[in-house]
Design an enzyme around this catalytic site. Structure first.
Site, short mmCIF file in Angstrom:
data_model
loop_
_atom_site.label_atom_id
_atom_site.label_comp_id
_atom_site.label_asym_id
_atom_site.label_seq_id
_atom_site.Cartn_x
_atom_site.Cartn_y
_atom_site.Cartn_z
N ASP A 9 1.20 -1.20 0.10
CA ASP A 9 0.41 0.32 -0.26
C ASP A 9 0.36 1.77 0.27
OD1 ASP A 9 0.49 -0.08 2.95
OD2 ASP A 9 -1.17 1.34 3.23
N GLU A 10 2.33 1.39 -0.28
CA GLU A 10 3.17 2.39 -0.05
C GLU A 10 3.92 2.86 -1.22
OE1 GLU A 10 5.52 1.90 3.46
OE2 GLU A 10 6.23 3.32 3.42
P1 TTP Z 1 0.40 0.77 7.08
O1 TTP Z 1 0.59 1.38 6.16
O2 TTP Z 1 1.57 0.20 8.14
O3 TTP Z 1 -1.46 0.71 7.53
P2 TTP Z 1 -2.31 1.10 7.23
O4 TTP Z 1 -2.42 1.27 5.93
O5 TTP Z 1 -3.44 -0.02 7.69
O6 TTP Z 1 -2.72 2.09 7.99
P3 TTP Z 1 -2.08 3.60 7.84
O7 TTP Z 1 -1.88 4.25 6.91
O8 TTP Z 1 -3.89 4.63 7.65
O9 TTP Z 1 -1.67 4.13 9.42
O10 TTP Z 1 0.59 -1.06 6.36
C1 TTP Z 1 -0.03 -1.32 5.34
C2 TTP Z 1 -1.15 -2.72 5.68
O11 TTP Z 1 -0.17 -3.61 5.78
C3 TTP Z 1 -2.05 -2.99 6.68
O12 TTP Z 1 -3.63 -2.48 6.10
C4 TTP Z 1 -2.35 -4.03 6.95
C5 TTP Z 1 -0.70 -4.72 7.23
N1 TTP Z 1 0.45 -4.36 8.61
C6 TTP Z 1 0.13 -5.07 8.73
O13 TTP Z 1 -0.81 -6.79 8.17
N2 TTP Z 1 0.55 -6.13 9.99
C7 TTP Z 1 1.35 -4.75 10.73
O14 TTP Z 1 1.71 -4.36 11.65
C8 TTP Z 1 1.14 -3.79 9.77
C9 TTP Z 1 2.02 -1.92 10.46
C10 TTP Z 1 0.62 -3.48 8.77
MG MG Z 2 -1.19 2.70 4.86
#
Ligand code: TTP
Ligand code: MG
Length: 433
Positions: free
Chosen positions: A105-106
């Site tokens: 997602d990044e």
């Molecule tokens: P992130 O981008 O860190 O988190 P997010 O998109 O859920 O929330 P936001 O960016 O708005 O703060 O992580 C992306 C995805 O990766 C998240 O939806 C689920 C997964 N993930 C895990 O499975 N375990 C974890 O510890 C983290 C940080 C993320």
């Molecule tokens: Mg995210």
């Protein structure tokens, strides 16, 4: 560092939970927690509605239930997340050929390669707004937060500061001013261990760090990390945005003269192979998200099973546990001729992290969450009823499964219960990729 804010960082908001809310209209605006079930279950992510109650990624599901008992607790649906991710990366690829995915997602995008008339703040801001709108359109409504700055480090800080659904531009020249009051933990490569070490010598903010001489930092943290931090505290970060690479993989397999049916022996062989794969990854500074096993049976049918983690790994323990969990899904009673373990979806951005690796503990990954479930109904799973159509498992137990019939394109839908073994119920194709 560049003189324009031409590095863009994009990160989807509450990614897994947002996909669930998109596909399950009755959960929109509600607390949603996605994670592994079972005793070692941990939270993958929580919707912003659930975060109000203090629920966070990596928290135990037990604690999340205590903090937010009314939330919907769902198992992850990696297929859906991968599809959404692909749609997002396609949008970014159209903006600039230089884009670098960091996880599902990044990503970073280099706007210097985007054929823009100029890279002034109004121009890059307009591009970022267009990207946010295009992501929403391409994913059926997911929101992204975007940061623009003169370096990777600051672009990522910017997108974090405006979460969720925001956009922030750090004007070139204002970087240090912005960094000074922030906690040192915003600097990439500063994990809990380094944070503690710095805290013991009175360093809490980036401004505190800036007051340290390079020699002092090197004496506290060692040469490579000390020098790296000295530069980052001054907002100096020249890392390039690397164009995304073609998928590669690292795998190890073995063929056997006799058919092996002994599960203990198979598990040992698999562990050894997983260890070898991890060593090769580490040696080349690589890490990958998808772990697969390959099993050729006595009759030469070959079965592959794979599971995808949210973040790339090169950790022996994680790869071994996941490979073992995948093996549990395969019937090996007739004997096995060939066994193999592979890691794909490789990223080489890990090695690029500024000061090599900080010896943090190996991550605790709840591998049970990443393995496809072969039997039983689990909350959040997709299901199709021959008469009512597509829906999702709302709950199950005592031989009964309750399904809510709704999709991304319907409004909130009705709930019906069935016997768990009802032949009218089926799972949409979940075959391994
Ligand atoms: P992130 O981008 O860190 O988190 P997010 O998109 O859920 O929330 P936001 O960016 O708005 O703060 O992580 C992306 C995805 O990766 C998240 O939806 C689920 C997964 N993930 C895990 O499975 N375990 C974890 O510890 C983290 C940080 C993320
Ligand atoms: Mg995210």
């Amino acid at each position: 560092m560049r003189s324009e804010a031409s590095v863009m960082h994009l990160d989807l908001d509450a990614f897994y939970a947002s996909v669930e809310q998109r596909d399950k209209p009755s959960l929109r605006g509600k607390a949603v927690i996605v994670g592994g079930t079972g005793n070692r279950g941990v939270v993958s992510t929580a919707s912003y509605e659930a975060r109000v109650f203090g629920v966070r990624s990596a928290m135990s599901i037990r604690e999340a239930r205590a903090r937010c008992p009314h939330a919907a607790f769902l198992v992850p649906r990696f297929r859906a997340y991968q599809e959404a991710s692909r749609a997002v990366m396609k949008v970014l690829a159209e903006v600039s050929e230089t884009y670098e995915p960091l996880s599902l997602d990044e990503a970073f995008v280099d706007l210097a390669d985007a054929n823009l008339p100029d890279l002034n703040v109004p121009t890059v801001t307009a591009v970022a707004e267009d990207v946010r709108a295009a992501v929403r359109e391409a994913t059926g409504g997911l929101t992204a937060s975007v940061g623009l700055a003169s370096s990777k480090f600051l672009a990522k800080i910017a997108s974090d500061m405006r979460k969720p659904d925001g956009l922030m531009v750090i004007e070139p020249g204002t970087e240090q001013e912005l960094l000074r009051p922030l906690p040192v933990g915003v600097i990439p490569g500063i994990g809990p261990a380094t944070r503690q070490r710095l805290s013991r010598v009175g360093i809490h903010t980036v401004a505190d760090l800036e007051l340290m001489s390079e020699d002092e930092l090197v004496s506290v943290l060692g040469a490579s990390q000390g020098q790296g931090l000295y530069r980052l505290a001054r907002a100096e970060d020249d890392r390039r945005v690397h164009a995304s690479r073609e998928a590669k993989s690292v795998s190890v397999e073995g063929t056997y003269d006799t058919d092996i049916a002994d599960r203990t022996l198979l598990r040992q062989l698999l562990s050894r192979q997983a260890g070898e794969v991890a060593r090769r990854l580490q040696k080349h500074g690589l890490s990958g998200r998808t772990i697969s096993i390959k099993v050729r049976q006595y009759d030469f049918t070959t079965v592959s099973r794979s599971a995808t983690l949210p973040e790339p790994t090169d950790a022996v323990g994680v790869i071994t546990r996941l490979a073992q969990a995948l093996l549990e899904e395969v019937d090996t009673d007739g004997g096995v001729r060939l066994l193999g373990v592979g890691v794909s979806g490789l990223a080489d951005w890990v090695q690029e992290d500024l000061f090599g690796s900080e010896p943090e503990d190996e991550p605790e990954v709840d591998t049970t969450a990443f393995v496809r479930r072969s039997s039983g109904w689990h909350p959040g799973q997709d299901v199709i009823h021959s008469e009512y159509g597509p829906g999702w498992v709302w709950g199950s137990g005592r031989g009964v499964v309750t399904v809510r019939f709704e999709t991304a394109l319907t409004g909130p839908g009705p709930v019906h219960s069935f016997k768990a073994e009802d032949a009218a119920l089926s799972r949409p194709d979940e075959s391994s990729s």
